[in-house]
Design a protein around this motif. Sequence first.
Motif, PDB file in Angstrom:
ATOM      1  N   ARG A   1      -5.602 179.525  45.626  1.00  0.00           N
ATOM      2  CA  ARG A   1      -5.649 180.971  45.798  1.00  0.00           C
ATOM      3  C   ARG A   1      -6.639 181.595  44.803  1.00  0.00           C
ATOM      4  O   ARG A   1      -6.850 181.086  43.702  1.00  0.00           O
TER       5      ARG A   1
ATOM      6  N   LEU B   1      -5.054 174.279  49.066  1.00  0.00           N
ATOM      7  CA  LEU B   1      -5.666 175.597  49.151  1.00  0.00           C
ATOM      8  C   LEU B   1      -5.435 176.319  47.832  1.00  0.00           C
ATOM      9  O   LEU B   1      -4.295 176.581  47.448  1.00  0.00           O
TER      10      LEU B   1
ATOM     11  N   ASN C   1     -10.248 182.441  47.899  1.00  0.00           N
ATOM     12  CA  ASN C   1      -9.417 181.322  48.348  1.00  0.00           C
ATOM     13  C   ASN C   1     -10.328 180.127  48.661  1.00  0.00           C
ATOM     14  O   ASN C   1     -11.299 180.255  49.411  1.00  0.00           O
ATOM     15  N   THR C   2     -10.010 178.980  48.075  1.00  0.00           N
ATOM     16  CA  THR C   2     -10.881 177.812  48.202  1.00  0.00           C
ATOM     17  C   THR C   2     -10.041 176.572  48.466  1.00  0.00           C
ATOM     18  O   THR C   2      -8.995 176.368  47.847  1.00  0.00           O
ATOM     19  N   ARG C   3     -10.517 175.735  49.396  1.00  0.00           N
ATOM     20  CA  ARG C   3      -9.808 174.497  49.685  1.00  0.00           C
ATOM     21  C   ARG C   3     -10.437 173.358  48.883  1.00  0.00           C
ATOM     22  O   ARG C   3     -11.640 173.121  48.952  1.00  0.00           O
TER      23      ARG C   3
END
Length: 588
Positions: free
Chosen positions: A28, A26, A19-21
């Motif tokens: 998934r 955000l 998970n990366t912003r």
Amino acid sequence: MEKSKIENGGVSLYFYEKNTRVGNDLIRAYTVIDIDVDNDVQFVSIKFDESLANIKKVDLRKCKKVFPQVTAISMNGNVSIPNSMFPNVTAPRFHKTSLLNSFYMDENTVIDMKGCSNIGPHAFDGCKAVDLINTECVKSCAKTSFCNSSFMNQPFKDGVKMAGSILIDIDENADNIIIPSYVTFIAPNATEKFKYNGIKMLTIHSLDTLKILNQNISKKMNLVDTIVLSDKVGITDSFKILHRCKNIKVDNNNRYYKSVAGMLYNKETTELLVCPSGKTGKVEIPDGVIRIRQFSFYESKIEAVRIPGSVCIFEPNAFKDCYFLRELTFCDGLETIKTTHLSDRYFQPYAVSNCEKIETIILPKTLKCIGKFFDNSVTVSNIKIPENIRVIESGAFQKLKGDVKLPDTLQYIGYNNFSYVDSITTKQHIPGLFTCFGDSLTGGIIKINIADNVMFISKIEVYTIAIWREQIEDELALTGLSDSILKKIDEMSIKSKNHFLVLQNYEQRKNNKLKEYIVRESGHIGMQCVRENNTEMMIKLLNTGLVSEKRLKVLLSVSNDKKNAIMSAYLLNAINKINHEDNQDLIL
């Protein structure tokens, strides 16, 4: 964090393994968010096979890349792409029964929607096609399905924009919005526009259109000034949409309906079908109407209704949620007022339901029978019961208040009536008089005057009191009013342990049993009066002359402690009366 990549046949897909912003978004894990296509690749295939074993989703809607060399694609349903990514793809993209992408079809392209029941978000974004066929199966779409398409860019015609048989937009400022008879579905964007508060006129051309409007927008639409039914609208039992206006008009050539004073009737004017919820003021139903249909006045803003003597059928919920209704006038000629049952169900709604503002009910002189008609939201006071009435059925006057005078012609009173009245006056006993209060838990006392014989009984439905009332009712039927019955009423007062009830009946009849009870309980009764600051009951107790000087002095001390000057004055006066043998009653 570096993006991972999967390559297959000249197509590269990029995703994150955690998970990366990215900015405010955000992302998934294992969701494809970017793509590259080699310049020589004309066919792109993205399918969830072994090569994409770990990928959970492909969402390229925010990807701005364009691949004009691609002319054909093959993708699963859970792959989301914008039309702009593949501008030269020549066939719409369907998955099962959903249209997901129309791409940039030109204005000469006909898009066949046969078998398609759903249109996805932005499916027509940038599409130049204006011809959509076989749209009858479409039952759902997104608010954005037609955004930025030629369908939305077309001019309004008769206040609407259409995509095939789908109504996609309305001109809320048009003088008249004419809904085509071939409409099969109303898109959410158009549904939202119906919430606009300034629509002047809405014309309906077919029964199918009426049904679709009922299903899609009847609960959401703000009040329209006028709804017009053309001559093509046929018979139906559902008029939900017609309540959402101030005025109804019907084409004179319609074979089934007509409009009178902005309300909808059948052609013969024997049935009232709809009074629009936006109608205000006083309504006079024409003479000759015999039936008022269920929900006719649903949420109507009318304040008064005149009902002619010709009406004999009142369907359940005919007057429902009329929050402004204050007066109902029933004209002479009506002999029966009660709700007509439409089924065999045990519970049937009342004709008047949830109309709590009603203040005045005028019953006709010709009335012979009244039954279940007003639900317990109606709390009218001091209604005049007509002289010719014969029967008051169960539930006719659930929350009638004030004083009631019953006419000599009345032959029977059913259950669950008069639970809230203060007094009932009649020249003779009427069967059901003592048992009509039903399941009343209101408490309180009711004064009954039969041929100037006054008696007080408890209204609360306790088992023992109910049995006594039934016994009194049975004996009255056999012997009429007698001293024996009056004694039973006095005994019932004692059994109820209602001190005020005992005092009121003793005031009428100096019965020895009542006297013994008051003498025995005078201390408790007096303490209750002081504790509850009930001056009226204290005066009745003192006027019996049955309270000893010793108890009076105790009560005076307690009253002084509670600083109840008025009650203390009455008690002191009663003590002085004993000492000076003054027998004059106290007056409140």
